[in-house]
Design a protein around this motif. Structure first.
Motif, PDB file in Angstrom:
ATOM      1  N   GLU A  24      -9.330   4.971 -16.169  1.00 47.49           N
ATOM      2  CA  GLU A  24      -8.989   4.952 -14.765  1.00 47.49           C
ATOM      3  C   GLU A  24      -8.238   6.176 -14.180  1.00 47.49           C
ATOM      4  OE1 GLU A  24      -7.055   1.237 -14.159  1.00 47.49           O
ATOM      5  OE2 GLU A  24      -8.980   0.042 -14.226  1.00 47.49           O
ATOM      6  N   ALA A  25      -7.420   6.670 -14.958  1.00 50.46           N
ATOM      7  CA  ALA A  25      -6.682   7.883 -14.586  1.00 50.46           C
ATOM      8  C   ALA A  25      -7.748   9.114 -14.249  1.00 50.46           C
ATOM      9  CB  ALA A  25      -5.552   8.046 -15.535  1.00 50.46           C
ATOM     10  N   PHE A  26      -8.569   8.991 -15.218  1.00 48.31           N
ATOM     11  CA  PHE A  26      -9.538  10.420 -15.174  1.00 48.31           C
ATOM     12  C   PHE A  26     -10.890  10.134 -14.129  1.00 48.31           C
ATOM     13  CE2 PHE A  26      -7.055  11.414 -18.687  1.00 48.31           C
ATOM     14  CZ  PHE A  26      -6.430  12.754 -18.077  1.00 48.31           C
ATOM     15  N   CYS A  27     -11.298   8.838 -14.413  1.00 47.79           N
ATOM     16  CA  CYS A  27     -12.592   8.684 -13.833  1.00 47.79           C
ATOM     17  C   CYS A  27     -12.603   7.435 -12.704  1.00 47.79           C
ATOM     18  CB  CYS A  27     -13.701   7.985 -14.983  1.00 47.79           C
ATOM     19  SG  CYS A  27     -13.706   9.245 -16.168  1.00 47.79           S
ATOM     20  N   GLY A  28     -11.503   6.829 -12.627  1.00 50.19           N
ATOM     21  CA  GLY A  28     -11.579   5.910 -11.604  1.00 50.19           C
ATOM     22  C   GLY A  28     -11.470   6.476 -10.201  1.00 50.19           C
ATOM     23  N   GLU A  29     -11.506   5.479  -9.272  1.00 54.26           N
ATOM     24  CA  GLU A  29     -11.586   6.015  -7.779  1.00 54.26           C
ATOM     25  C   GLU A  29     -10.068   5.931  -7.244  1.00 54.26           C
ATOM     26  OE1 GLU A  29     -12.388   1.993  -5.182  1.00 54.26           O
ATOM     27  OE2 GLU A  29     -13.897   2.553  -6.339  1.00 54.26           O
ATOM     28  N   GLU A  30      -9.776   6.793  -6.455  1.00 53.45           N
ATOM     29  CA  GLU A  30      -8.316   7.160  -6.117  1.00 53.45           C
ATOM     30  C   GLU A  30      -7.855   5.829  -5.275  1.00 53.45           C
ATOM     31  OE1 GLU A  30      -5.606  10.414  -3.531  1.00 53.45           O
ATOM     32  OE2 GLU A  30      -7.489  10.927  -4.762  1.00 53.45           O
ATOM     33  N   GLU A  31      -6.738   5.399  -5.773  1.00 54.51           N
ATOM     34  CA  GLU A  31      -6.109   4.154  -4.792  1.00 54.51           C
ATOM     35  C   GLU A  31      -5.307   4.581  -3.596  1.00 54.51           C
ATOM     36  OE1 GLU A  31      -4.067   1.707  -7.385  1.00 54.51           O
ATOM     37  OE2 GLU A  31      -5.582   1.746  -9.062  1.00 54.51           O
ATOM     38  N   LYS A  32      -5.227   3.961  -2.295  1.00 54.57           N
ATOM     39  CA  LYS A  32      -4.369   4.120  -1.481  1.00 54.57           C
ATOM     40  C   LYS A  32      -3.121   3.663  -1.805  1.00 54.57           C
ATOM     41  CE  LYS A  32      -8.157   3.650   1.975  1.00 54.57           C
ATOM     42  NZ  LYS A  32      -8.696   3.136   2.904  1.00 54.57           N
ATOM     43  N   PHE A  33      -2.243   4.704  -1.326  1.00 52.66           N
ATOM     44  CA  PHE A  33      -0.646   4.254  -1.487  1.00 52.66           C
ATOM     45  C   PHE A  33      -0.062   3.596  -0.615  1.00 52.66           C
ATOM     46  CE2 PHE A  33       3.842   5.395  -1.689  1.00 52.66           C
ATOM     47  CZ  PHE A  33       4.263   4.722  -2.757  1.00 52.66           C
ATOM     48  N   ASN A  34       0.518   2.597  -0.532  1.00 48.57           N
ATOM     49  CA  ASN A  34       1.152   1.595   0.447  1.00 48.57           C
ATOM     50  C   ASN A  34       2.710   1.744   0.067  1.00 48.57           C
ATOM     51  OD1 ASN A  34       1.993  -0.039   2.517  1.00 48.57           O
ATOM     52  ND2 ASN A  34       0.772  -1.624   1.813  1.00 48.57           N
ATOM     53  N   SER A  35       3.463   2.299   0.705  1.00 48.03           N
ATOM     54  CA  SER A  35       5.055   2.372   0.615  1.00 48.03           C
ATOM     55  C   SER A  35       6.044   1.109   1.218  1.00 48.03           C
ATOM     56  CB  SER A  35       5.535   3.532   1.119  1.00 48.03           C
ATOM     57  OG  SER A  35       5.359   3.812   2.232  1.00 48.03           O
ATOM     58  N   GLU A  36       5.106   0.449   1.850  1.00 43.94           N
ATOM     59  CA  GLU A  36       5.884  -0.815   2.616  1.00 43.94           C
ATOM     60  C   GLU A  36       6.211  -1.962   1.482  1.00 43.94           C
ATOM     61  OE1 GLU A  36       4.612  -4.388   5.690  1.00 43.94           O
ATOM     62  OE2 GLU A  36       3.413  -2.467   5.700  1.00 43.94           O
ATOM     63  N   ILE A  37       7.373  -2.332   1.639  1.00 45.06           N
ATOM     64  CA  ILE A  37       7.970  -3.372   0.685  1.00 45.06           C
ATOM     65  C   ILE A  37       8.044  -4.460   1.652  1.00 45.06           C
ATOM     66  CG2 ILE A  37      10.156  -3.922  -0.736  1.00 45.06           C
ATOM     67  CD1 ILE A  37      10.690  -1.032  -0.937  1.00 45.06           C
ATOM     68  N   THR A  38       7.253  -5.544   0.922  1.00 41.76           N
ATOM     69  CA  THR A  38       7.653  -6.946   1.432  1.00 41.76           C
ATOM     70  C   THR A  38       7.923  -7.867   0.417  1.00 41.76           C
ATOM     71  OG1 THR A  38       5.174  -7.379   0.989  1.00 41.76           O
ATOM     72  CG2 THR A  38       5.483  -6.389   2.867  1.00 41.76           C
ATOM     73  N   ILE A  39       8.313  -9.085   1.054  1.00 39.45           N
ATOM     74  CA  ILE A  39       8.738 -10.271   0.036  1.00 39.45           C
ATOM     75  C   ILE A  39       7.502 -10.844  -0.942  1.00 39.45           C
ATOM     76  CG2 ILE A  39       9.323 -12.654   0.048  1.00 39.45           C
ATOM     77  CD1 ILE A  39      11.462 -10.943   1.016  1.00 39.45           C
ATOM     78  N   LYS A  40       6.389 -10.623  -0.494  1.00 39.67           N
ATOM     79  CA  LYS A  40       5.408 -10.792  -1.383  1.00 39.67           C
ATOM     80  C   LYS A  40       4.973  -9.641  -2.303  1.00 39.67           C
ATOM     81  CE  LYS A  40       0.219 -11.788  -1.115  1.00 39.67           C
ATOM     82  NZ  LYS A  40      -0.831 -11.582  -0.049  1.00 39.67           N
ATOM     83  N   ALA A  46       9.722 -10.141  -9.686  1.00 42.32           N
ATOM     84  CA  ALA A  46      10.970 -10.696  -9.814  1.00 42.32           C
ATOM     85  C   ALA A  46      10.766 -12.024 -10.831  1.00 42.32           C
ATOM     86  CB  ALA A  46      11.384 -11.156  -8.311  1.00 42.32           C
ATOM     87  N   ILE A  47       9.469 -12.645 -10.602  1.00 44.65           N
ATOM     88  CA  ILE A  47       9.313 -13.862 -11.395  1.00 44.65           C
ATOM     89  C   ILE A  47       9.030 -13.473 -12.799  1.00 44.65           C
ATOM     90  CG2 ILE A  47       7.857 -15.760 -11.918  1.00 44.65           C
ATOM     91  CD1 ILE A  47       7.285 -16.005  -8.869  1.00 44.65           C
ATOM     92  N   ALA A  48       8.368 -12.344 -13.048  1.00 41.73           N
ATOM     93  CA  ALA A  48       8.119 -11.912 -14.421  1.00 41.73           C
ATOM     94  C   ALA A  48       9.307 -11.369 -15.026  1.00 41.73           C
ATOM     95  CB  ALA A  48       7.042 -10.636 -14.217  1.00 41.73           C
ATOM     96  N   THR A  49      10.264 -10.690 -14.350  1.00 38.88           N
ATOM     97  CA  THR A  49      11.687 -10.323 -14.794  1.00 38.88           C
ATOM     98  C   THR A  49      12.261 -11.699 -15.383  1.00 38.88           C
ATOM     99  OG1 THR A  49      11.393  -8.299 -13.966  1.00 38.88           O
ATOM    100  CG2 THR A  49      13.463  -9.184 -14.570  1.00 38.88           C
TER     101      THR A  49
END
Length: 99
Positions: A24-40, A46-49
């Motif tokens: 995925e690092a070399f052949c996958g499509e580029e993902e859009k970056f979303n810097s918004e931090i939400t509760i969701k 948080a649950i995993a930790t």
């Protein structure tokens, strides 16, 4: 024999996951970056930790570990690695900020 087989299965699983990450690092499509931090976006990590911390605590009880020493070592190592991460992040951030 069962122990050896179990480790081989785990190793194969990790190899598949790692191979997929490299693909995925070399052949996958580029993902859009979303810097918004939400509760969701914070809820699942948080649950995993919390589950991870619970499992470590239960394991410490069963192994009869000296809690003070364990907590001290975990805290110091976590602090040092966090500071190292902040330092590296600042170094790369200031170096690559305009690129």
């Amino acid at each position: 024999m069962a122990e050896g087989l179990r480790f081989k299965v785990y190793g194969l699983g990790f190899m598949v996951i790692g191979g997929n990450m490299i693909y995925e690092a070399f052949c996958g499509e580029e993902e859009k970056f979303n810097s918004e931090i939400t509760i969701k976006s914070l809820l699942l990590p948080a649950i995993a930790t919390s589950i991870d911390a619970l499992s470590v605590g239960v394991t410490f009880v069963f192994l009869r570990v000296k809690l003070f020493l364990s907590v001290l070592v975990i805290g110091v190592v976590t602090f040092l690695l966090s500071m190292l991460g902040v330092y590296i992040g600042n170094s790369f951030g200031s170096k690559w900020e305009n690129k």
